[in-house]
Each structure stands twice: as C-alpha cells, then as structure tokens.
Design a protein around this motif. Structure first.
Motif, PDB file in Angstrom:
ATOM      1  N   GLY A   1       0.607  -1.133  -0.035  1.00  0.00           N
ATOM      2  CA  GLY A   1      -0.013   0.368  -0.037  1.00  0.00           C
ATOM      3  C   GLY A   1       0.848   1.469  -0.230  1.00  0.00           C
ATOM      4  N   ARG A   2       2.139   1.256   0.540  1.00  0.00           N
ATOM      5  CA  ARG A   2       3.087   2.116  -0.010  1.00  0.00           C
ATOM      6  C   ARG A   2       3.169   2.701  -1.754  1.00  0.00           C
ATOM      7  NH1 ARG A   2       6.997   2.282   5.423  1.00  0.00           N
ATOM      8  NH2 ARG A   2       5.783   1.970   6.824  1.00  0.00           N
ATOM      9  N   GLU A   3       2.743   3.535  -1.579  1.00  0.00           N
ATOM     10  CA  GLU A   3       3.032   4.261  -3.131  1.00  0.00           C
ATOM     11  C   GLU A   3       4.375   5.114  -3.348  1.00  0.00           C
ATOM     12  OE1 GLU A   3      -0.802   5.697  -4.546  1.00  0.00           O
ATOM     13  OE2 GLU A   3      -1.995   4.150  -3.577  1.00  0.00           O
TER      14      GLU A   3
ATOM     15  N   TRP B   1       1.003  14.591   0.654  1.00  0.00           N
ATOM     16  CA  TRP B   1       0.675  14.264  -0.711  1.00  0.00           C
ATOM     17  C   TRP B   1       0.569  12.860  -1.738  1.00  0.00           C
ATOM     18  CZ3 TRP B   1       4.908  13.268  -3.944  1.00  0.00           C
ATOM     19  CH2 TRP B   1       5.814  13.484  -3.697  1.00  0.00           C
TER      20      TRP B   1
ATOM     21  N   GLN C   1       0.414   9.895  -0.386  1.00  0.00           N
ATOM     22  CA  GLN C   1      -0.421   9.131  -0.219  1.00  0.00           C
ATOM     23  C   GLN C   1      -1.473   8.844  -1.171  1.00  0.00           C
ATOM     24  OE1 GLN C   1      -0.966   7.595   3.935  1.00  0.00           O
ATOM     25  NE2 GLN C   1       0.977   8.248   4.058  1.00  0.00           N
ATOM     26  N   THR C   2      -2.220   8.320  -2.107  1.00  0.00           N
ATOM     27  CA  THR C   2      -3.787   8.077  -2.685  1.00  0.00           C
ATOM     28  C   THR C   2      -5.084   8.604  -2.142  1.00  0.00           C
ATOM     29  OG1 THR C   2      -3.166   6.911  -4.358  1.00  0.00           O
ATOM     30  CG2 THR C   2      -5.528   7.451  -4.214  1.00  0.00           C
ATOM     31  N   LYS C   3      -4.648   8.192   0.164  1.00  0.00           N
ATOM     32  CA  LYS C   3      -5.972   8.344  -0.042  1.00  0.00           C
ATOM     33  C   LYS C   3      -5.864   9.741   1.195  1.00  0.00           C
ATOM     34  CE  LYS C   3      -6.966   3.334   1.553  1.00  0.00           C
ATOM     35  NZ  LYS C   3      -7.025   2.885   3.347  1.00  0.00           N
ATOM     36  N   GLU C   4      -5.087  10.186   1.148  1.00  0.00           N
ATOM     37  CA  GLU C   4      -4.951  10.963   1.847  1.00  0.00           C
ATOM     38  C   GLU C   4      -5.292  12.797   0.728  1.00  0.00           C
ATOM     39  OE1 GLU C   4      -3.652  13.236   4.815  1.00  0.00           O
ATOM     40  OE2 GLU C   4      -4.706  11.643   5.286  1.00  0.00           O
TER      41      GLU C   4
ATOM     42  N   ASP D   1      -7.495  12.281  -1.584  1.00  0.00           N
ATOM     43  CA  ASP D   1      -8.763  11.612  -1.755  1.00  0.00           C
ATOM     44  C   ASP D   1      -9.398  12.812  -0.380  1.00  0.00           C
ATOM     45  OD1 ASP D   1      -8.215  10.138  -4.211  1.00  0.00           O
ATOM     46  OD2 ASP D   1      -8.989   8.549  -2.969  1.00  0.00           O
ATOM     47  N   ARG D   2      -8.092  12.462   1.005  1.00  0.00           N
ATOM     48  CA  ARG D   2      -8.700  13.623   1.638  1.00  0.00           C
ATOM     49  C   ARG D   2      -8.926  14.954   1.879  1.00  0.00           C
ATOM     50  NH1 ARG D   2      -7.705  14.899   6.790  1.00  0.00           N
ATOM     51  NH2 ARG D   2      -5.217  14.863   6.467  1.00  0.00           N
TER      52      ARG D   2
ATOM     53  N   GLU E   1     -11.973  16.242  -0.319  1.00  0.00           N
ATOM     54  CA  GLU E   1     -13.144  16.252   1.425  1.00  0.00           C
ATOM     55  C   GLU E   1     -12.985  18.268   1.671  1.00  0.00           C
ATOM     56  OE1 GLU E   1     -13.004  12.702   2.828  1.00  0.00           O
ATOM     57  OE2 GLU E   1     -13.402  11.721   2.028  1.00  0.00           O
TER      58      GLU E   1
END
Length: 523
Positions: free
Chosen positions: A69-71, A229, A231-234, A236-237, A240
């Motif tokens: 999961g680490r990109e 930045w 992390q993809t999930k971050e 996306d956050r 939001e």
C-alpha cells in the motif's frame, strides 16, 4: 585325471526372501515408532536448508505486509516526511495564519490579503530538488486540473531563495503548466521564509530543507488541515477538506473538525478580553519534543524535586507553586488504559462534581508521556465531561524521566509508562502529601472526604515531624495510672501521611504489592 570343481565363493548376501522380510520388518518398526519417511530430513544438509528456506519465506511475507500500500519512493534527507494522526479539534482553536508578504515569480509582491476569503493550499519546495519536489509539484499539477472548477489557490514557497529568483521560478512553473492566476510561486529572504514556516505552519524550513505536506488554509485564514500528498487516500481527503471549506458561508465557531494540524490556539485574544482566565492564548502541541521545549531543562539539574513544571491539556505551562494555599488531590493514569484508569477517573469525576464550589482542585498526571501529548489529554478530559474552561481539574504531561521523578520525589508515588500508582494522593495548602487513598475502596474515599474537610480548615502548617522512636529504657514503663505502655502514640503514621484502603499493610507491604497488577499498580 579328475577335474576340480571351483569352490563356491562365500558372500555375505542375504537371500532375497530374507532381505525382503528384513526390509518389511524395519518399515513396520519405523511405523510403530512414528518415524514414517523421516529419513529424508536425516540426509546431510536437508534439515538446515529447510529451516533457512522457511525463514526466508516468513521474512518475505512480513516485508510484503509491511510495505503493501505504500506508493511513494523513499524520501531523501532534505525532506521531512510527516506522520500525523487525525484529531477532533474545535474550529476556533485552529491556528490563525499571520499575514506575510513575499515576491511572486512575476516579480510582483504577493500578500496573504490577496487570498482573503479564499481557500488556499501551501507547500514548500526548491527548484534544484532532484526528486521529491518534482513528484510533489506533479501532484499539485494534477490537483490544479482536478480542482479547476473550484476557487482554490495553490501557493508554493521556495526554501532556496539564493538560487530561485523570480526568473528561475517562472521557468520552473512553466514546466508544470502552472496557471499564474491559480498557482503562485514565491521567493524572498531565507530568514523570512523560515519564520513563515515555523511561525505559521509549525514546520522546519531551511536552505533546501522542508516538509512534504500540503497545508490547507480556509476562508478565514485558519490553518485547517495538513495533507500527506504521497498517499492516494490523503489526496482524496484533501478534496473533502477543500469542498467542506468552500461550502462554509460563515466561520464554524465551536464546531469540531477533523484535522492533522499539529497545533491549536488556546483561544481568541478578543475572547480573552471578555473574562477569560488566561492572559495569553495557549497553544496545544502534538509532539513530546514540543512538550520538552515548553518545560525546559532546569529540572534535570535539581538533586531533588521539591517543585515542578508540567504542561496542561491546553498547552500551558503548569507550575506546582500555583497550587499554594489550595487543598488538592493528585492521581496518575494514562489515556490508553483500558480498565483501571477509567474506573479511577470516574471516581475522580464524582469527587470533582460533589466537591464543586469548595475550592478543592484535582490534578491528573499521565504516566505515558510518549503518547499522551496535550491534544490527547484535552480529548480525554472532554470525554469525561469536563468543560473546556474548567481549570479545577488539570490534566498534565511531562517528560518521561521527569514524570518518574515528580511521582517518586514529590508525591512519594510511582509512574512509569503504563505502570502507575492507584492511590488518590491528598495534598495540603503547603504542597505536602497528607494521605493516600485507594480509589476503589469506599471506606477509603469516606476517609478522604473527612481529611479534605480537616485540611480545608487549617490556617497554619501543622508540624508533621514524626515522634522519635521510644528508647529501650522506656519499654514497659508504667503510666501515671499504673498501667504499662508500649511507648507508641495514636495518630497519623509517618510524617503526617496516612494511607487508607490498604487493609492495614505497612509501607513495605504496599511497595511489594505495588509490583503486581491490581495491588497498587496498573500495568
């Protein structure tokens, strides 16, 4: 002449039938002994090779699980990779960005007033950065495209102004197709840039050195959130957070928001002028290092702890001298404690409520300094129903070694990580320990309440010097009425200190019992 027959050659071969029977018997014996086919692992080197292969497989699986999961690629030493948790913080406690002015790539001044009423995203970089800054600005270029229908401004500040002139920044910005109206590249004196980094965003900035966060500022100039930045999930956050900020038509006030911002302001100076109890806005910190900076090093040179400084849940410095003239109750705990600390603090909350208005204060000191930074203590206190401006129950944190010394030398207790004393410690108006009471013993709590009343009535410090032990010549002396005495007097034990709720055990017994769970210690 008669020919001789050749002599039959003698061999040690077993006849075929007997050999088969012997092999079958050996197999049956192995089966009965549980050794079925075990000969393979008895071959030289096979067992060792199997163990090595198994260990390699396990290590490979652990490595895959750890890094799955680490990109992002590794960050070089010039970039600090942030690691933050998400917290619930009142909006009006978020830091407010101080105004500043720098020079934009077009050579014109840029001021924070230019983005007043807008949502803006700040980052730090330098144009000669060979790796991370390139990926960071590629990410911002993607955000610029994805947020093209939203009123968001990106502000990138160089930390290498000696090289990054406006002309250099202009050429650099063109590589990333930066819209000059929506993506600003700023330069200026390095000292001023350092001040902006540490003062406004609480990050370390130096020549070619910076953090790799994207920092979101809302319409009212509050430091709203901090995004990793890579992390993809971050990312996306970030969308939001930006949408939430854009949707707000008025300041959220006391509404709690989710954020990774490591600092919060303790209050608005305007509010402090209207009856607040603190002269300056406090600042809650998230790191143990920041706690250590607030406390300082003076405690390290003391031979004995007769006074102490800790940090409260609002990020203010607490001094033990401030409790002079007050009767107070101290306890030790930690926020991650799953059971005992909850029951202890429920008891303290009950005492705090029932003794309200009587001038009694409570002090709870965390034993888990590495985890329980002020922002966590604040959330924990609010979870117990404590009002934000209620200073009659203080939650404190210090450095780990300092906390151990404060517990041992000042309170004659112990606190170390997830192990701590389970007594409520009663302190008098002169900062002296006057009793220890088991929180889970109802009779001990009754004694604590009675002792609080006695101490509250004291107007002068009583003599707590213990009586001298009887001499051997005094043993068996007769009293004036003709009865024999044993040389002991009734009264409080030790130097005016009592311990209730320990079933009559002496201090040595309590010290021994404190090493085990549930008997004076919490692990």
């Amino acid at each position: 002449m008669r020919s001789r027959r050749p002599k039959k050659r003698l061999t040690n071969r077993t006849p075929r039938r007997e050999r088969h029977e012997a092999e079958r018997t050996a197999e049956e014996e192995r089966a009965m002994s549980g050794d079925e086919g075990g000969s393979f692992f008895r071959r030289p080197g096979v067992l060792g090779s199997t163990i090595v292969l198994g260990a390699a497989i396990v290590l490979t699986l652990l490595t895959v699980l750890r890094f799955r999961g680490r990109e992002s690629a590794p960050i070089d030493e010039a970039h600090a990779q942030p690691q933050h948790e998400i917290y619930q913080v009142r909006w009006d406690r978020l830091p407010k960005i101080d105004d500043f002015e720098l020079t934009e790539r077009a050579g014109t001044p840029w001021r924070t007033a230019d983005v007043q009423g807008k949502v803006w995203v700040v980052s730090f970089f330098f144009s000669r950065c060979p790796s991370v800054c390139k990926r960071q600005n590629e990410a911002i270029r993607g955000l610029q495209s994805r947020l093209k229908d939203r009123d968001v401004t990106f502000v990138s500040i160089t930390c290498d102004p000696a090289y990054d002139s406006p002309a250099i920044l202009s050429a650099y910005a063109n590589k990333y197709e930066a819209d000059p109206e929506r993506w600003k590249f700023l330069t200026g004196p390095i000292d001023r840039i350092k001040e902006i980094g540490t003062g406004n965003f609480h990050i370390s900035v130096g020549p070619e050195t910076h953090a790799t966060s994207l920092m979101v500022i809302d319409r009212w100039g509050r430091y709203r959130d901090r995004i990793d930045w890579e992390q993809t999930k971050e990312l996306d956050r970030l969308f939001e957070v930006v949408d939430t900020c854009l949707a707000e038509s008025s300041p959220p006030g006391e509404i709690e928001v989710e954020t990774r911002v490591p600092y919060t302001d303790g209050g608005d100076p305007a509010e402090l002028e209207h009856g607040a109890t603190h002269a300056e806005p406090a600042r809650t910190v998230i790191t143990p290092q920041a706690v250590a900076e607030l406390i300082g090093d003076s405690w390290k040179s003391k031979e004995w702890t007769d006074r102490f400084d800790l940090v409260d849940r609002h990020g203010r410095l607490f001094r033990s001298e401030s409790m002079a003239g007050k009767v107070w109750v101290t306890s030790f705990f930690f926020t991650r404690c799953p059971s005992i600390c909850k029951r202890m603090n429920e008891r303290v909350a009950s005492l705090h409520q029932s003794l309200a208005g009587k001038g009694i204060e409570f002090v709870s000191i965390t034993s888990d300094s590495a985890h329980d930074v002020p922002v966590k203590l604040d959330a924990y206190a609010r979870g117990l129903g404590l009002a934000d401006d209620d200073d009659t129950w203080k939650f404190l944190v210090g450095e780990p070694l300092q906390t151990r010394r404060v517990a041992s030398e000042f309170f004659t207790a112990f606190a170390d990580g997830e192990a701590h004393d389970e007594h409520l410690i009663l302190m008098d108006k002169w900062g002296r320990v006057r009793g220890k009471y088991r929180f889970d013993d109802d009779a001990a709590i009754v004694e604590l309440r009675l002792a609080i009343d006695r101490l509250s009535a004291e107007t002068e410090p009583p003599d707590l010097t213990p009586p001298p032990p009887p001499s051997p010549d005094d043993e068996g002396d007769e009293s004036p009425d003709g009865t024999e005495t044993d040389g002991s007097d009734d009264g409080e034990s030790g130097a005016g200190e009592t311990t209730a709720g320990d079933d009559g055990r002496d201090s040595a017994d309590r010290a021994s019992a404190s090493e085990s769970d549930g008997n004076g210690a919490n692990r």
